[in-house]
Write a protein that holds these residues in place. Structure first.
Motif, PDB file in Angstrom:
ATOM      1  N   ASP A   1       0.816  -1.269   0.146  1.00  0.00           N
ATOM      2  CA  ASP A   1      -0.003   0.034  -0.088  1.00  0.00           C
ATOM      3  C   ASP A   1       0.935   1.150  -0.081  1.00  0.00           C
ATOM      4  N   SER A   2       0.412   2.297  -0.603  1.00  0.00           N
ATOM      5  CA  SER A   2       1.129   3.549  -0.924  1.00  0.00           C
ATOM      6  C   SER A   2       0.067   4.589  -0.299  1.00  0.00           C
TER       7      SER A   2
ATOM      8  N   LYS B   1       0.344  -0.776  -4.965  1.00  0.00           N
ATOM      9  CA  LYS B   1       1.322  -0.402  -6.043  1.00  0.00           C
ATOM     10  C   LYS B   1       2.352  -1.609  -6.122  1.00  0.00           C
TER      11      LYS B   1
ATOM     12  N   GLN C   1       6.458   1.592 -12.005  1.00  0.00           N
ATOM     13  CA  GLN C   1       5.457   2.029 -10.848  1.00  0.00           C
ATOM     14  C   GLN C   1       3.992   1.473 -11.287  1.00  0.00           C
TER      15      GLN C   1
ATOM     16  N   SER D   1       2.307   8.929  -5.921  1.00  0.00           N
ATOM     17  CA  SER D   1       1.715   8.763  -4.813  1.00  0.00           C
ATOM     18  C   SER D   1       0.932  10.045  -4.330  1.00  0.00           C
TER      19      SER D   1
END
Length: 148
Positions: free
Chosen positions: A51-52, A141, A70, A131
């Motif tokens: 998680d970002s 991601k 990414q 982000s």
């Protein structure tokens, strides 16, 4: 810099063996099935999945030893991109973390909106700010780190 949907990755992989390795990895391990963590790949490449949390702003970053790919798996985010030539250094290069921070503003900066299945490839000349908040507080991601 490349920005596209994951369905287009094969197009870029035909001309770049480094991206071929990412495409092959994703065929064997679809991004949606990957648990959080770091996965080692061939020739020193690896991918971090997790998680970002979204942020409102921050510095641009650039890498010297790795290319970033990414891939947004879930959620959404904004990313900003600018060529290093229009950036002002915001700090010393961190050898261990392979990053240097940069500040703008850069009139030539572009903003990308990434949703599930979209990816961006950032090369060493690409300052990027990932982000950033879009529609979700957190995005999931896969960040591939590919040796230059």
């Amino acid at each position: 810099m490349i920005f596209d949907h994951i369905s287009g990755l094969e197009t870029y992989a035909r001309g770049d063996a480094r991206l071929t390795a990412v495409a092959e990895f994703l065929k064997a391990h679809p991004a949606q099935t990957l648990a959080d963590g770091r996965y080692e790949m061939e020739k020193g490449a690896f991918v971090n999945v997790g998680d970002s949390p979204a942020r409102e702003d921050g510095d641009f970053e650039a890498h010297r030893r790795y290319i970033d790919l990414q891939l947004v798996i879930k959620g959404s985010e904004r990313m900003q991109w600018a060529h290093l030539s229009c950036m002002r250094s915001g700090g010393e290069y961190n050898e261990r973390g392979d990053f240097q921070l940069f500040s703008g503003p850069c009139a030539e900066a572009a903003e990308l909106k990434a949703y599930p299945g979209y990816f961006a490839v950032f090369y060493p000349q690409d300052a990027h700010k990932p982000s950033l908040h879009l529609d979700h507080a957190v995005s999931r991601k896969a960040v591939f780190k590919i040796p230059v």
